[in-house]
Design a protein around this motif. Structure first.
Motif, PDB file in Angstrom:
ATOM      1  N   UNK A  28       0.840  -1.206   0.000  1.00 29.73           N
ATOM      2  CA  UNK A  28       0.000   0.000   0.000  1.00 29.73           C
ATOM      3  C   UNK A  28       0.871   1.250   0.000  1.00 29.73           C
ATOM      4  N   UNK A  29       1.940   1.227   0.835  1.00 28.18           N
ATOM      5  CA  UNK A  29       2.833   2.374   0.899  1.00 28.18           C
ATOM      6  C   UNK A  29       3.540   2.611  -0.423  1.00 28.18           C
ATOM      7  N   UNK A  30       3.815   1.594  -1.135  1.00 25.08           N
ATOM      8  CA  UNK A  30       4.545   1.710  -2.390  1.00 25.08           C
ATOM      9  C   UNK A  30       3.624   1.833  -3.602  1.00 25.08           C
ATOM     10  N   UNK A  31       2.322   2.046  -3.359  1.00 25.74           N
ATOM     11  CA  UNK A  31       1.380   2.176  -4.483  1.00 25.74           C
ATOM     12  C   UNK A  31       1.795   3.345  -5.370  1.00 25.74           C
ATOM     13  N   UNK A  32       1.818   3.085  -6.646  1.00 25.87           N
ATOM     14  CA  UNK A  32       2.221   4.099  -7.625  1.00 25.87           C
ATOM     15  C   UNK A  32       1.088   4.278  -8.625  1.00 25.87           C
ATOM     16  N   UNK A  33       0.660   5.522  -8.830  1.00 24.30           N
ATOM     17  CA  UNK A  33      -0.408   5.826  -9.777  1.00 24.30           C
ATOM     18  C   UNK A  33       0.183   6.379 -11.067  1.00 24.30           C
ATOM     19  N   UNK A  34      -0.435   5.982 -12.172  1.00 29.96           N
ATOM     20  CA  UNK A  34       0.009   6.429 -13.489  1.00 29.96           C
ATOM     21  C   UNK A  34      -0.723   7.732 -13.854  1.00 29.96           C
ATOM     22  N   UNK A  35       0.019   8.771 -14.202  1.00 33.90           N
ATOM     23  CA  UNK A  35      -0.591  10.053 -14.548  1.00 33.90           C
ATOM     24  C   UNK A  35       0.091  10.636 -15.783  1.00 33.90           C
ATOM     25  N   UNK A  36      -0.608  11.595 -16.389  1.00 37.25           N
ATOM     26  CA  UNK A  36      -0.017  12.422 -17.433  1.00 37.25           C
ATOM     27  C   UNK A  36       0.053  13.852 -16.909  1.00 37.25           C
ATOM     28  N   UNK A 288       8.268  13.423  -7.247  1.00 41.71           N
ATOM     29  CA  UNK A 288       7.686  12.142  -7.585  1.00 41.71           C
ATOM     30  C   UNK A 288       6.400  11.801  -6.872  1.00 41.71           C
ATOM     31  N   UNK A 289       5.829  12.751  -6.139  1.00 39.04           N
ATOM     32  CA  UNK A 289       4.587  12.507  -5.415  1.00 39.04           C
ATOM     33  C   UNK A 289       3.534  13.555  -5.774  1.00 39.04           C
ATOM     34  N   UNK A 328      -3.343  12.972  -1.646  1.00 38.53           N
ATOM     35  CA  UNK A 328      -2.181  13.784  -1.338  1.00 38.53           C
ATOM     36  C   UNK A 328      -1.019  12.911  -0.862  1.00 38.53           C
ATOM     37  N   UNK A 329       0.121  13.052  -1.518  1.00 38.76           N
ATOM     38  CA  UNK A 329       1.333  12.346  -1.093  1.00 38.76           C
ATOM     39  C   UNK A 329       1.576  11.020  -1.785  1.00 38.76           C
TER      40      UNK A 329
END
Length: 336
Positions: A28-36, A288-289, A328-329
């Protein structure tokens, strides 16, 4: 022996469960979301805002005398145009006529005492008493005259009538007089534009009743305070209406040109709205956040919108796609 084996299995199960929980937390802490994203750049715009409002008569007078009693005669009907000083209402004249007679008698008595004072046949005290009574009655007569024979304080049109001849006046206005040759309106302007508004600014009005036609107006008063709940301030505008095309109560749109400006404009769909409120926010990327930023909305340009906040400036990496999944974060991965 069997008990020892059971204890061993229980301990192994707890260890395994703890590892799974720790692994889930780490995931969960390392969850990464893909964005443009895009890098924000300032854009020159023609600053213009449009707000809607209702027109009002520049002046409105409730014809409500300070005397109760019978209404002898109402001179005007709804829709009648009147000029300043025109007769509107005549109340019961009994008290006025009685006071007028008293005033005439006091006038004679005053003149008589003045002559006696000159010959020494009257004292200064007697003269002072008659003068006091005379002045008091004169003031009362002026009050009764104003409130018995009610006249128009300004030119306008009768917009309401609440009584008929012979009825008892009980406090509700007998007539309402409204000035329509000049109109006014109060408009609420977002606080962002407060520094740009000055008294004397020119603007235009439009109404759906008159397609393609605009009406000139002028900012007369810029109210000095901001409404903390709506974050707007009020302006009073005045509208010449010599043609009488506009009327109090009409719904109009005010278009205000504020000149050119450099600002930040983003796609409207990239702006999020807080559930249950009117607060707006966006996401930018820092180290990166995702960082959530509360913004104010400015001018709309088709599919784009101006946003305003201290953090929103040139060079900032702004999230345009994928923002719906962000908190956020959270870590983000910027994709092309």
């Amino acid at each position: 022996m069997k008990k020892n084996i059971l204890y061993i299995f229980a301990a192994l199960a707890l260890i395994a469960c703890g590892k799974k929980t720790e692994s889930a937390a780490n995931a969960e802490e390392e969850r990464v979301e893909q964005v443009r994203t895009v890098v924000l750049q300032p854009r020159e715009i023609e600053r213009e805002i449009s707000v809607s409002t209702n027109l009002q008569g520049y002046l409105t007078q409730n014809v409500a005398p300070s005397l109760t009693g019978k209404i002898e005669h109402i001179y005007r009907e709804v829709g009648d145009r009147v000029t300043a000083g025109a007769d509107l209402v005549r109340m019961d004249q009994t008290q006025y006529k009685t006071t007028k007679i008293s005033m005439a008698n006091l006038e004679i008595e005053k003149n008589r005492v003045e002559q006696l004072l000159k010959t020494g046949s009257a004292t200064q005290q007697q003269y002072d008493q008659i003068i006091t009574q005379y002045n008091s009655t004169k003031e009362q007569l002026e009050f009764l005259e104003t409130n018995t024979y009610v006249k128009a304080p300004f030119s306008g049109v009768i917009s309401a009538k609440n009584y008929e001849d012979g009825e008892l006046y009980s406090g509700q206005p007998i007539l309402v007089l409204t000035q329509i040759s000049k109109l006014k309106a109060l408009v609420a302007i977002p606080e962002t534009y407060f520094p740009l508004f000055k008294e004397g600014m020119k603007l235009t009005l439009s109404s759906e009743i008159y397609p393609g036609k605009t009406f000139p107006a002028t900012v007369e008063i810029v109210y000095p305070t901001i409404d903390p709940s709506s974050h707007t301030f009020q302006c009073k505008i005045v509208i010449p209406n010599g043609s009488n095309l506009l009327r109090p109560g009409m719904y109009v749109t005010t278009t205000i040109g504020l000149g050119k400006a450099q600002t930040i404009v983003v796609p409207y769909q990239s702006v999020e709205k807080l559930v249950g409120a009117n607060d707006r926010y966006v996401f930018i990327v820092e180290d990166g956040r995702a960082k959530r930023v509360a913004v104010e909305l400015g001018q709309r340009f088709d599919q784009d919108i101006e946003i305003i906040a201290p953090e929103i400036k040139a060079g900032v990496e702004f999230v345009t796609t994928g923002q719906h999944k962000l908190v956020d974060g959270v870590k983000v991965n910027v994709v092309e």
